[in-house]
Write a protein that holds these residues in place. Structure first.
Motif, PDB file in Angstrom:
ATOM      1  N   VAL A 264     -17.626 -26.367 -48.873  1.00 48.73           N
ATOM      2  CA  VAL A 264     -17.698 -27.681 -48.275  1.00 48.73           C
ATOM      3  C   VAL A 264     -16.335 -28.210 -47.887  1.00 48.73           C
ATOM      4  N   GLU A 265     -15.388 -28.036 -48.702  1.00 50.17           N
ATOM      5  CA  GLU A 265     -13.846 -28.467 -48.099  1.00 50.17           C
ATOM      6  C   GLU A 265     -13.446 -27.813 -46.906  1.00 50.17           C
ATOM      7  N   LYS A 266     -14.001 -26.423 -46.892  1.00 50.07           N
ATOM      8  CA  LYS A 266     -13.426 -25.864 -45.592  1.00 50.07           C
ATOM      9  C   LYS A 266     -14.057 -26.455 -44.347  1.00 50.07           C
ATOM     10  N   PHE A 267     -15.572 -26.715 -44.544  1.00 48.68           N
ATOM     11  CA  PHE A 267     -16.477 -27.289 -43.634  1.00 48.68           C
ATOM     12  C   PHE A 267     -16.125 -28.535 -43.065  1.00 48.68           C
ATOM     13  N   VAL A 283     -13.587 -34.120 -52.092  1.00 41.67           N
ATOM     14  CA  VAL A 283     -13.499 -32.716 -52.753  1.00 41.67           C
ATOM     15  C   VAL A 283     -13.444 -33.152 -54.410  1.00 41.67           C
ATOM     16  N   GLN A 284     -12.615 -34.173 -54.495  1.00 34.74           N
ATOM     17  CA  GLN A 284     -12.458 -34.591 -56.017  1.00 34.74           C
ATOM     18  C   GLN A 284     -13.544 -35.057 -56.605  1.00 34.74           C
ATOM     19  N   GLN A 285     -14.271 -36.070 -55.984  1.00 30.52           N
ATOM     20  CA  GLN A 285     -15.632 -36.445 -56.025  1.00 30.52           C
ATOM     21  C   GLN A 285     -16.708 -35.288 -56.485  1.00 30.52           C
ATOM     22  N   THR A 286     -16.459 -34.315 -55.798  1.00 32.86           N
ATOM     23  CA  THR A 286     -17.707 -33.284 -56.017  1.00 32.86           C
ATOM     24  C   THR A 286     -17.308 -32.509 -57.229  1.00 32.86           C
ATOM     25  N   LYS A 287     -15.965 -32.356 -57.322  1.00 33.23           N
ATOM     26  CA  LYS A 287     -15.516 -31.617 -58.596  1.00 33.23           C
ATOM     27  C   LYS A 287     -15.905 -32.450 -59.989  1.00 33.23           C
ATOM     28  N   ASP A 288     -15.737 -33.882 -60.046  1.00 33.93           N
ATOM     29  CA  ASP A 288     -15.926 -34.638 -60.841  1.00 33.93           C
ATOM     30  C   ASP A 288     -17.519 -34.756 -61.180  1.00 33.93           C
ATOM     31  N   GLN A 289     -18.192 -34.973 -60.073  1.00 34.30           N
ATOM     32  CA  GLN A 289     -19.801 -35.103 -60.239  1.00 34.30           C
ATOM     33  C   GLN A 289     -20.342 -34.330 -59.178  1.00 34.30           C
ATOM     34  N   PRO A 290     -20.478 -33.188 -59.473  1.00 35.50           N
ATOM     35  CA  PRO A 290     -21.094 -32.196 -58.493  1.00 35.50           C
ATOM     36  C   PRO A 290     -22.568 -32.205 -58.352  1.00 35.50           C
ATOM     37  N   ARG A 293     -23.138 -34.424 -54.968  1.00 32.69           N
ATOM     38  CA  ARG A 293     -22.844 -33.858 -53.604  1.00 32.69           C
ATOM     39  C   ARG A 293     -22.196 -35.110 -52.634  1.00 32.69           C
ATOM     40  N   ALA A 294     -21.287 -35.536 -52.801  1.00 31.47           N
ATOM     41  CA  ALA A 294     -20.790 -36.589 -52.274  1.00 31.47           C
ATOM     42  C   ALA A 294     -20.165 -35.810 -50.988  1.00 31.47           C
ATOM     43  N   ALA A 295     -19.366 -34.838 -51.106  1.00 29.34           N
ATOM     44  CA  ALA A 295     -18.724 -33.938 -50.066  1.00 29.34           C
ATOM     45  C   ALA A 295     -19.897 -33.467 -49.133  1.00 29.34           C
ATOM     46  N   GLN A 296     -21.034 -32.890 -49.713  1.00 24.93           N
ATOM     47  CA  GLN A 296     -22.124 -32.291 -48.783  1.00 24.93           C
ATOM     48  C   GLN A 296     -22.643 -33.487 -47.876  1.00 24.93           C
ATOM     49  N   ARG A 297     -22.767 -34.622 -48.385  1.00 26.57           N
ATOM     50  CA  ARG A 297     -23.630 -35.762 -47.853  1.00 26.57           C
ATOM     51  C   ARG A 297     -22.744 -36.322 -46.706  1.00 26.57           C
ATOM     52  N   LYS A 298     -21.447 -36.430 -47.043  1.00 29.03           N
ATOM     53  CA  LYS A 298     -20.505 -36.937 -45.856  1.00 29.03           C
ATOM     54  C   LYS A 298     -20.297 -35.826 -44.987  1.00 29.03           C
ATOM     55  N   LEU A 299     -20.521 -34.382 -45.165  1.00 27.09           N
ATOM     56  CA  LEU A 299     -20.393 -33.675 -44.239  1.00 27.09           C
ATOM     57  C   LEU A 299     -21.556 -33.608 -43.366  1.00 27.09           C
ATOM     58  N   ALA A 300     -22.765 -33.788 -43.977  1.00 32.25           N
ATOM     59  CA  ALA A 300     -24.064 -33.958 -43.184  1.00 32.25           C
ATOM     60  C   ALA A 300     -24.161 -35.070 -42.096  1.00 32.25           C
ATOM     61  N   GLU A 301     -23.603 -36.088 -42.612  1.00 34.52           N
ATOM     62  CA  GLU A 301     -23.595 -37.213 -41.994  1.00 34.52           C
ATOM     63  C   GLU A 301     -22.576 -37.278 -40.756  1.00 34.52           C
ATOM     64  N   GLU A 302     -21.300 -36.594 -40.980  1.00 33.69           N
ATOM     65  CA  GLU A 302     -20.657 -36.670 -39.782  1.00 33.69           C
ATOM     66  C   GLU A 302     -20.941 -35.793 -38.791  1.00 33.69           C
ATOM     67  N   VAL A 303     -21.429 -34.411 -39.129  1.00 26.96           N
ATOM     68  CA  VAL A 303     -21.930 -33.491 -38.209  1.00 26.96           C
ATOM     69  C   VAL A 303     -23.145 -33.894 -37.463  1.00 26.96           C
ATOM     70  N   THR A 304     -24.217 -34.558 -38.174  1.00 26.27           N
ATOM     71  CA  THR A 304     -25.301 -34.916 -37.637  1.00 26.27           C
ATOM     72  C   THR A 304     -25.079 -36.061 -36.533  1.00 26.27           C
ATOM     73  N   GLU A 305     -24.503 -36.988 -36.949  1.00 24.11           N
ATOM     74  CA  GLU A 305     -24.030 -38.215 -36.152  1.00 24.11           C
ATOM     75  C   GLU A 305     -23.155 -37.638 -34.654  1.00 24.11           C
ATOM     76  N   PHE A 306     -22.240 -36.607 -34.814  1.00 20.95           N
ATOM     77  CA  PHE A 306     -21.368 -36.096 -33.936  1.00 20.95           C
ATOM     78  C   PHE A 306     -22.497 -35.355 -32.932  1.00 20.95           C
ATOM     79  N   VAL A 307     -23.300 -34.575 -33.434  1.00 23.30           N
ATOM     80  CA  VAL A 307     -24.466 -33.976 -32.440  1.00 23.30           C
ATOM     81  C   VAL A 307     -25.808 -34.683 -32.000  1.00 23.30           C
TER      82      VAL A 307
END
Length: 421
Positions: A264-267, A283-290, A293-307
Motif C-alpha cells: 500500500v505504501e508503494k501504491f 502508513v503509520q496508521q496502518t501499522k498501528d491499527q491494520p 485499513r486507513a491507507a487502503q481506504r485512502k488509496l481507493a478514494e484517491e484513485v477512484t476519484e481521479f478516474v
C-alpha cells in the motif's frame, strides 16, 4: 502536489523512475523551463486498464507541475501492432474498430487530463499520409537492421518469429517522436520499461535529422510488481478497466481497497498525489491499527476519484457500508448493479412468492425446504435488508428497488441477488 523542487526528484521519491537517457540534461531543462512531453497508447482495445495508468500517472505529475503533456492515440501504429509484451503476432483489427476505440480512449484521456495545458493527437494523421517509397527513403535508410535486431522488444521475438510489419513498429514510433518534436516542441517521451528501445530509437532519429544538439530525452517507469512478485493490475476477475461499463466504480474501488499492507505504501506514492507527510501518516496508521485499513481506504478514494470522480467514491463507500452492515434497503438500483455484480444470482417472476418456496424452488439458495425453514426461524435469512423469522413470509418483488431485484442474505456474509423478470 510536489514535495521536491524538481520533477525528477519527485518521481524518484515516488519510485517512478527506471531509466533516463540523460538525467543531468533532463534535470537541467525541467528546472529552467516548462517542457512538452508525451506518452502514447494504441487503440487495440476500447478501454485502458489500471496497468496502463502507470506511465500516465507520471505524465499527470508533469502536468501538475506546469509542464505540457501530449498524448498520442496510436491510430496509425495501432493498425499494425506493437510487438512488445507478446510472443506472437497481434491479430490486425479493422480500421472501423480502431477508429471506434480511438474515440473511447480519447474520452478517457480527456477525463484524466482535463482540457487545460493538455494536447491529444492521433498519429494516424501523419503516418497515414506517408508513402511506402517516402518511408523507405526518408526513414528506413536511417535505421540499421543490426541495431533494430538488438532492441530487446525485437530480440525477445526472434525465436518465435516476428513479421516485417511488427519489426518496423520502432521506426514508426520514432517518426512520432520526430513529428512531435518538430510540430509541438516535445522534448521528452515517457513509457514503460519495455519501450526503452523504441524511445532511444526516436532520440537517435531526431539527432540524425535535427542535429546532435537537439535537446530530447527518454524516461521509462519500472515494471510494477506486487510484494509477492506477481505483476500489478489484475484481479480475480481479470483486468481492472477504467471504463465503468467493464469494471464498475465499486469494483474499481474494491480493487484498491483490497491491496496488501506490504504494497500500500508503494501504491500510495505512485498512484496518488498525496504528500510525503500524508502518506507517512497513513502508513503509520496502518501499522498501528491494520484492521482499519486507513491507507487502503485512502488509496481507493484517491484513485477512484481521479478516474471516476467524487460521486463514484460516495457510491462505492455507500455500497461497501451497506454490504458490511446488511442494511441494503436504501441502495439504489444502480448501486445494486455495481455492488452485487459478483454474487450468485437467480431469475424470478414478478409475482409474490412464499419465502420457503422462493429459497428452494424459485432459486436454489437453500438445498431443502427443511433447511430453509430452519434458517428462517433461526434468523439467518434477510430479505432486502430485513431479517425474516416467519416461515409464512411472502416475498413481494414490487416492494423494493423499483421491482427489479430481491436481495437475500444468508448468515452474515453470503448474499444472493434475484433479478425480477
Amino acid at each position: 502536489m510536489a514535495d521536491a523542487d524538481n520533477i525528477i526528484d519527485e518521481l524518484d521519491w515516488r519510485g517512478a523512475l527506471n531509466q533516463m537517457t540523460d538525467e543531468e540534461g533532463l534535470r537541467k531543462v525541467t528546472s529552467e523551463k516548462k517542457i512538452s512531453l508525451y506518452c502514447g497508447t494504441d487503440p487495440t482495445g476500447d478501454s485502458l486498464h489500471v496497468g496502463h495508468l502507470i506511465p500516465f500517472m507520471i505524465l499527470k505529475r508533469f502536468q501538475l507541475m506546469g509542464h505540457h503533456p501530449v498524448i498520442v492515440i496510436g491510430g496509425g501504429t495501432g493498425s499494425i501492432g506493437d510487438p512488445s509484451g507478446r510472443n506472437s503476432e497481434r491479430v490486425l483489427q479493422t480500421m472501423d474498430v480502431i477508429h471506434a476505440n480511438e474515440k473511447k480512449l480519447t474520452a478517457q484521456m480527456e477525463k484524466l487530463f482535463g482540457t487545460d495545458n493538455f494536447t491529444i493527437v492521433n498519429n494516424y494523421d501523419w503516418l497515414s499520409k506517408m508513402s511506402l517509397l517516402g518511408f523507405l527513403r526518408d526513414y528506413g535508410k536511417l535505421f540499421s537492421v543490426n541495431n533494430m535486431l538488438n532492441k530487446e522488444v525485437v530480440a525477445s521475438r526472434l525465436e518465435a518469429g516476428i513479421s516485417y510489419t511488427e519489426f518496423t513498429y520502432q521506426i514508426l514510433q520514432s517518426v512520432d517522436f520526430l513529428t512531435l518534436y518538430r510540430e509541438h516542441d516535445v522534448q521528452l517521451q515517457i513509457g514503460g520499461a519495455d519501450q526503452w528501445g523504441n524511445i532511444t530509437a526516436g532520440i537517435d532519429l531526431i539527432h540524425r535529422l535535427e542535429g546532435q544538439d537537439a535537446k530530447v530525452f527518454g524516461l521509462t517507469n519500472p515494471l510494477m510488481l506486487k510484494s509477492d512478485g506477481t505483476k500489478f493490475g489484475k484481479s480475480a476477475g481479470g483486468a481492472v478497466w477504467l471504463d465503468p461499463e467493464k469494471t464498475s466504480p465499486y469494483e474499481f474501488y474494491q480493487f484498491w481497497f483490497n491491496q496488501d499492507d506490504a504494497d500500500v505504501e508503494k501504491f500510495l506514492k505512485f498512484f496518488t498525489f498525496l504528500s510525503k507527510e500524508e502518506i507517512a501518516d497513513l502508513v503509520q496508521q496502518t501499522k498501528d491499527q491494520p484492521q482499519k485499513r486507513a491507507a487502503q481506504r485512502k488509496l481507493a478514494e484517491e484513485v477512484t476519484e481521479f478516474v471516476h470522480g467524487k460521486q463514484a467514491v460516495v457510491e462505492a463507500e455507500a455500497i461497501s457500508a451497506a454490504l458490511f452492515s446488511g442494511d441494503v434497503a436504501d441502495l439504489s438500483v444502480s448501486e445494486i448493479e455495481q455492488g452485487f455484480a459478483g454474487v450468485p444470482s437467480f431469475d424470478a417472476t414478478n409475482e409474490q412468492h412464499d419465502l420457503v418456496e422462493f429459497l428452494t424452488a424459485t432459486t436454489t439458495i437453500e438445498k431443502s425446504r427443511r433447511q430453509a425453514r430452519e434458517d428462517i426461524t433461526n434468523g439467518a435469512i434477510s430479505v432486502n435488508g430485513e431479517r425474516v423469522r416467519d416461515v409464512d413470509y411472502v416475498v413481494d418483488p414490487s416492494s423494493h428497488f423499483d421491482g427489479k431485484f430481491v436481495i437475500v442474505r444468508r448468515g452474515k456474509k453470503k448474499y444472493f441477488l434475484v433479478r425480477i423478470k
